[in-house]
Design a protein around this motif. Structure first.
Motif, PDB file in Angstrom:
ATOM      1  N   SER B 237      34.541  63.182  78.843  1.00  0.00           N
ATOM      2  CA  SER B 237      35.856  63.814  78.708  1.00  0.00           C
ATOM      3  C   SER B 237      36.921  62.724  78.777  1.00  0.00           C
ATOM      4  N   ASP B 238      38.140  63.070  78.314  1.00  0.00           N
ATOM      5  CA  ASP B 238      39.237  62.097  78.379  1.00  0.00           C
ATOM      6  C   ASP B 238      39.461  61.632  79.809  1.00  0.00           C
ATOM      7  N   ALA B 239      39.385  62.547  80.755  1.00  0.00           N
ATOM      8  CA  ALA B 239      39.626  62.204  82.159  1.00  0.00           C
ATOM      9  C   ALA B 239      38.557  61.232  82.662  1.00  0.00           C
ATOM     10  N   GLN B 240      37.310  61.509  82.256  1.00  0.00           N
ATOM     11  CA  GLN B 240      36.202  60.624  82.667  1.00  0.00           C
ATOM     12  C   GLN B 240      36.377  59.226  82.084  1.00  0.00           C
ATOM     13  N   ALA B 241      36.837  59.167  80.844  1.00  0.00           N
ATOM     14  CA  ALA B 241      36.955  57.885  80.143  1.00  0.00           C
ATOM     15  C   ALA B 241      38.125  57.058  80.670  1.00  0.00           C
ATOM     16  N   GLU B 242      39.086  57.709  81.305  1.00  0.00           N
ATOM     17  CA  GLU B 242      40.328  57.032  81.664  1.00  0.00           C
ATOM     18  C   GLU B 242      40.141  55.783  82.527  1.00  0.00           C
ATOM     19  N   PRO B 243      39.272  55.769  83.546  1.00  0.00           N
ATOM     20  CA  PRO B 243      39.123  54.543  84.353  1.00  0.00           C
ATOM     21  C   PRO B 243      38.693  53.331  83.520  1.00  0.00           C
ATOM     22  N   VAL B 244      37.869  53.561  82.524  1.00  0.00           N
ATOM     23  CA  VAL B 244      37.448  52.446  81.662  1.00  0.00           C
ATOM     24  C   VAL B 244      38.656  51.868  80.931  1.00  0.00           C
ATOM     25  N   ILE B 245      39.474  52.771  80.382  1.00  0.00           N
ATOM     26  CA  ILE B 245      40.669  52.312  79.658  1.00  0.00           C
ATOM     27  C   ILE B 245      41.619  51.592  80.619  1.00  0.00           C
ATOM     28  N   ALA B 246      41.766  52.161  81.813  1.00  0.00           N
ATOM     29  CA  ALA B 246      42.630  51.534  82.818  1.00  0.00           C
ATOM     30  C   ALA B 246      42.138  50.117  83.130  1.00  0.00           C
ATOM     31  N   PHE B 247      40.818  49.969  83.265  1.00  0.00           N
ATOM     32  CA  PHE B 247      40.215  48.659  83.527  1.00  0.00           C
ATOM     33  C   PHE B 247      40.526  47.680  82.397  1.00  0.00           C
ATOM     34  N   LEU B 248      40.251  48.108  81.177  1.00  0.00           N
ATOM     35  CA  LEU B 248      40.402  47.198  80.031  1.00  0.00           C
ATOM     36  C   LEU B 248      41.854  46.770  79.827  1.00  0.00           C
ATOM     37  N   THR B 249      42.788  47.628  80.207  1.00  0.00           N
ATOM     38  CA  THR B 249      44.201  47.351  79.920  1.00  0.00           C
ATOM     39  C   THR B 249      44.972  46.985  81.187  1.00  0.00           C
TER      40      THR B 249
END
Lengths: 494, 494
Positions: B237-249
């Motif tokens: 889900s978008d919510a689940q994916a968010e920590p990865v995006i936060a990490f990368l950026t």
């Protein structure tokens, strides 16, 4: 579910016949290759680095060492899925790839093309003591120059290379022979049968081991070898065999005498006379450049490679004695060889292209320098900055950076710093000349302790208590004087 | 008797995906390897030259580049006659052999063991433009040092290497990330399923290409790629994916901000917090040695190798623009990478041994210097002594020997001397700065003609007739002044 089988651990081993080289061994070899490359370059030769992998087709089977008839290559077939792939192999020398490179790129290369190459080659053969399946070669060849001036140049360059890497004049000699002279001898003998000619060539190749009496027996009825086995002979009569013996033993007191003996040995053979003329010309050319016969000499007893090359053949031998494994004195022997081979490129293009060159056996040459005690002594290890307080690693790394910026090889101890004794043991194993210590007390006082590990070891080995007190090997200096004190100690030991 | 089939001529070609390197290319690479080796040595690293051939068993399959999943090795089976032989292979990098060497020799090696290695490696993969199956690597690794001080040292050394070979400060940056931080992120996301974790790792690896929106789509339902194919997503889900995006950026304006962002991204994960602590320590250690963030920076967008390494990950990128094949500006990109991998030696010994290191892509780095116009300009060719009288070759070779003894690179023309024009064409192809001519007239008068070929080419290209007359490019000097005049011309052009 079936019981899962545990994968066994892989063995940490080089493949049979391969080895690793560490530290000074690597540095020494690199320095030698570099020194030789400079000489080659100075003579106008250009660098070539061909791929280590060749098609088996391009490589052919032209191993120059006739004493290794079963020498093979490491080869495998390309996996191209639907169709059978090419067979590829690791190069077994640097000459076969040169022939391929020249045939492939000849329109872009100057003619004559002088090139040098250095790097590992691989032989798929039974490994033995001190005999490895990967070793370094360092070659120089001239392609497209028919004149023996090219051969003379190669001989002069080889002598220069040996002196450059540290072989003293008088400790080596480059010996020159010529395949054409041998061909003349065979002609005089009336040996038209190729099988018989090949048998004579193979026999001559044993001259180094069995001497002229041995060769005479092997050319005749045969010979009982050292192991007690009877080796069948070629079946020539003594009279027939005589020209070969005359050829092999024709070295005289000087070049003129040697050449006269050779002229006698080849009788009326045109090819033989041509061979003697070439040797005469080479002798004159190297003499004009100042190379006396103590450096480059005409010597018909050089037989290695005679079966492979088509004209002049060269061999560099080290003439000083070393002690072998049994403690017996023997000459070190050959460290480089080469000659003229006019048919290698022809395989590809159909046209004969004259070529001549040498290959220096770098590993053997290094062994020779070591045997003479002339190899580089082990370089000192780095200055080691010890770690007294793990939390202050940033300070220690900054100290190390300061040392390096001052041109001093240095490192911080990166193992577990808890046991200080281990840090000093590490410095010892690294061959470190100096260790630096800065604990809490030193930091508070703005000083560092500098241990002279070389002096420390000398004192520990021999000093009396008095000397020990008088010659401290540890110094406390202001932090700002660290570099100056370290440099002072390093200079004192260099 | 059957009609004999003629053996077809072999093709003069490198195998597919291999190439040869000529002259200046070889010299430039050797000089770069030498310069890098000096930096490594200065940091206390010791040379290692392991065999190019390893057993397949020892090598394992640990290719670090996740973008080359099908990368293979060149392998073959030993022929041992009666029993099945070992499978051998060419090394595909210098790290796998290091693990084998350390496991094999650890009792003789210091701990920690700092070693450098350089040489060709081989990959059995589909060749492409500019992509070869043999290329050079130049590695440095520290084995047996658990502290991130070892990682900080590697980063500092990498920066020093780049500056030493000619990359200006500001034209490169060493970026540092940490696999443990990513592990913390995965923990926060509650991804316990190894398959899903691997899928996330593979997706992150595409961040360079598809950016954060692309990663978000690929972590979710999927994405239409550039070719129009639909790539299935991981199904988060978008919510689940968010920590990865936060990490990368999470890269902020400074190290402190980046670290704060990362702390937020890993939430309460212990391993994540450890990872952020390590990055903080590395940042402090390199700062203490004087390396600012313009040289070494914490950057979580570095994803190359995250799937392979177990702790800190490094990548050196060149930040200047070059023009690509289509004339578009782009950054040159990565020239070196590495990180911490604590499990390689474990394969052999069962014990986890901490290790960290870097690999510099020497061929890419050379390409970068060339793109910047900073590569070595082609060195001048040798002085060419022409041959006016074939019978006087000994004199010409003596002249060449004299030039060489004076430290001047020189050679005699060894092709067919009949056509003098060909000799000058040869000198031109060789890039010779000077040609020397001594015919019968010159010999009789005790002089030589010295042609300044560089000046000659300049005049030919641009001079008026007047200038041509005023600026002769050919000089007649007494034979005894030959060396002095040649040196004068060489000095004028250097």
């Amino acid at each position: 579910m079936a019981k899962q089988k545990k994968t066994p651990r892989p063995k940490a081993q080089t493949p049979k016949g391969f080895r690793d080289y560490f530290g000074i061994e690597v540095v020494e070899r690199a320095a030698m290759l570099d020194a030789i490359a400079r000489v080659y370059h100075h003579y106008g030769f250009d660098a070539l680095d061909s791929s280590a992998v060749e098609t088996v087709e391009a490589l052919g089977k032209f191993l120059p060492d006739v004493d290794r008839p079963n020498a093979g290559v490491f080869a495998w077939q390309e996996d191209e899925g639907d169709k059978p792939g090419d067979w590829l192999a690791l190069r077994y020398d640097l000459t076969a790839p040169l022939a391929r490179v020249y045939a492939q790129h000849k329109d872009d290369l100057p003619t004559p093309y002088r090139r040098y190459a250095m790097g590992p080659v691989w032989r798929n053969e039974k490994p033995g003591p001190g005999r490895f399946r990967q070793f370094y070669q360092c070659d120089a060849d001239t392609v497209g120059a028919p004149s023996v001036a090219a051969d003379a140049e190669i001989c002069a360059m080889l002598a220069d290379c040996l002196e450059t890497v540290g072989i003293a004049r008088g400790d080596y000699v480059v010996r020159v022979n010529n395949r054409k002279v041998l061909n003349g001898v065979l002609e005089v003998m009336g040996l038209d049968d190729q099988g018989q000619r090949d048998a004579v060539l193979r026999t001559i190749d044993k001259f180094d081991k069995v001497g002229s009496d041995g060769v005479r027996q092997l050319l005749g009825k045969g010979r009982l070898d050292a192991s007690g086995a009877y080796i069948d002979g070629v079946g020539l009569s003594d009279a027939q065999a005589e020209p070969v013996i005359a050829f092999l033993t024709s070295k005289g007191a000087g070049v003129a005498e040697t050449l006269a003996n050779l002229r006698a040995a080849v009788g009326g053979s045109a090819i033989g006379a041509e061979g003697v003329d070439e040797l005469e010309e080479i002798a004159a050319l190297v003499a004009a450049q100042g190379y006396g016969t103590e450096r480059i000499d005409i010597d018909p007893s050089v037989v290695r490679g005679l079966g492979y090359y088509t004209g002049p053949v060269f061999e560099a031998e080290l003439t000083f004695d070393i002690l072998d494994e049994k403690g017996a004195k023997r000459q070190f022997g050959s460290v480089a060889g080469g000659g003229r081979y006019d048919d290698l490129v022809k395989r590809f293009t159909g046209q004969s292209v004259p070529a001549t060159g040498i290959s220096i056996g770098v590993d053997r040459l290094l062994a020779a320098l070591r045997a003479k005690g002339q190899a580089q002594v082990a370089a000192p290890g780095p200055v080691v900055v010890t770690v007294m307080d793990r939390a202050r690693m940033a300070d220690y790394q900054a100290m190390v950076a300061e040392l390096r910026q001052a041109g001093i090889r240095a490192e911080v101890y990166l193992g577990n710093p808890k046991n200080f004794g281990n840090q000093l043991k590490y410095a010892d194993k690294r061959g470190s000349p100096v260790a630096i210590i800065e604990g809490a007390d030193e930091q508070a006082a703005g000083v560092v302790q500098i241990k002279d590990l070389v002096l420390g070891a000398q004192i520990a080995a021999s000093a009396t208590l008095e000397e020990w007190k008088e010659r401290p090997s540890q110094f406390e200096v202001p932090r700002a004087d660290m570099i100056a004190k370290v440099r002072e100690i390093l200079d004192a030991h260099s």
